[in-house]
Design a protein around this motif. Sequence first.
Motif, PDB file in Angstrom:
ATOM      1  N   ALA A 230       8.980  -5.326  -7.630  1.00  0.00           N
ATOM      2  CA  ALA A 230       8.736  -4.512  -6.431  1.00  0.00           C
ATOM      3  C   ALA A 230       8.203  -5.376  -5.291  1.00  0.00           C
ATOM      4  CB  ALA A 230       7.768  -3.379  -6.752  1.00  0.00           C
ATOM      5  N   ALA A 231       7.286  -6.286  -5.617  1.00  0.00           N
ATOM      6  CA  ALA A 231       6.766  -7.193  -4.597  1.00  0.00           C
ATOM      7  C   ALA A 231       7.879  -8.083  -4.054  1.00  0.00           C
ATOM      8  CB  ALA A 231       5.630  -8.034  -5.174  1.00  0.00           C
ATOM      9  N   ALA A 232       8.781  -8.529  -4.920  1.00  0.00           N
ATOM     10  CA  ALA A 232       9.909  -9.364  -4.489  1.00  0.00           C
ATOM     11  C   ALA A 232      10.799  -8.600  -3.520  1.00  0.00           C
ATOM     12  CB  ALA A 232      10.716  -9.821  -5.704  1.00  0.00           C
ATOM     13  N   TYR A 233      11.062  -7.334  -3.835  1.00  0.00           N
ATOM     14  CA  TYR A 233      11.893  -6.522  -2.940  1.00  0.00           C
ATOM     15  C   TYR A 233      11.230  -6.370  -1.569  1.00  0.00           C
ATOM     16  CZ  TYR A 233      14.146  -2.563  -0.784  1.00  0.00           C
ATOM     17  OH  TYR A 233      14.781  -1.754   0.126  1.00  0.00           O
ATOM     18  N   LEU A 234       9.960  -6.023  -1.549  1.00  0.00           N
ATOM     19  CA  LEU A 234       9.262  -5.849  -0.278  1.00  0.00           C
ATOM     20  C   LEU A 234       9.189  -7.155   0.501  1.00  0.00           C
ATOM     21  CD1 LEU A 234       6.352  -3.487  -1.339  1.00  0.00           C
ATOM     22  CD2 LEU A 234       8.399  -2.895  -0.026  1.00  0.00           C
ATOM     23  N   HIS A 235       9.007  -8.260  -0.206  1.00  0.00           N
ATOM     24  CA  HIS A 235       8.885  -9.562   0.452  1.00  0.00           C
ATOM     25  C   HIS A 235      10.174  -9.963   1.175  1.00  0.00           C
ATOM     26  CE1 HIS A 235       7.184 -13.486   1.211  1.00  0.00           C
ATOM     27  NE2 HIS A 235       8.286 -14.041   0.731  1.00  0.00           N
ATOM     28  N   GLN A 236      11.324  -9.528   0.675  1.00  0.00           N
ATOM     29  CA  GLN A 236      12.583  -9.937   1.292  1.00  0.00           C
ATOM     30  C   GLN A 236      12.993  -9.045   2.467  1.00  0.00           C
ATOM     31  OE1 GLN A 236      15.973  -8.281   0.686  1.00  0.00           O
ATOM     32  NE2 GLN A 236      14.761  -6.544   0.041  1.00  0.00           N
ATOM     33  N   LEU A 237      12.268  -7.954   2.696  1.00  0.00           N
ATOM     34  CA  LEU A 237      12.592  -7.079   3.830  1.00  0.00           C
ATOM     35  C   LEU A 237      12.168  -7.727   5.141  1.00  0.00           C
ATOM     36  CD1 LEU A 237      11.412  -3.608   2.463  1.00  0.00           C
ATOM     37  CD2 LEU A 237      13.761  -4.414   2.707  1.00  0.00           C
TER      38      LEU A 237
END
Length: 105
Positions: free
Chosen positions: A72-79
């Motif tokens: 989830a953190a990875a997804y948010l970080h790439q936004l």
Amino acid sequence: SLDAGHPVTVPEVDTVADSLRGDLGPDNRFTFGLVRDCLDDVVVVPEQAIIDAMRLLEQGDGLRAEGAAAAAAAYLHQLPDGQAGTAAVIITGGEPGPAGSPATR
């Protein structure tokens, strides 16, 4: 399974986010219904992005996150900046396997 409307068998692949592996089995009575009723969207996060998030969480915040939590953190970080709005991610930890955490390799 969500597209089919019922649990379907899928092949499992190795991942650092091992608790997110796919196959719930055709007799699953609980998880599928929860996901179907409560989930807004499903996204795919690349394996390397999860490892990078694990590393960032450990080095930047002192959190030793398991891969599924770091997804989830990875997804948010790439936004792009600001696109995530206000977001919360529950970070859980786990014991790394014998090879150690991918974040420390």
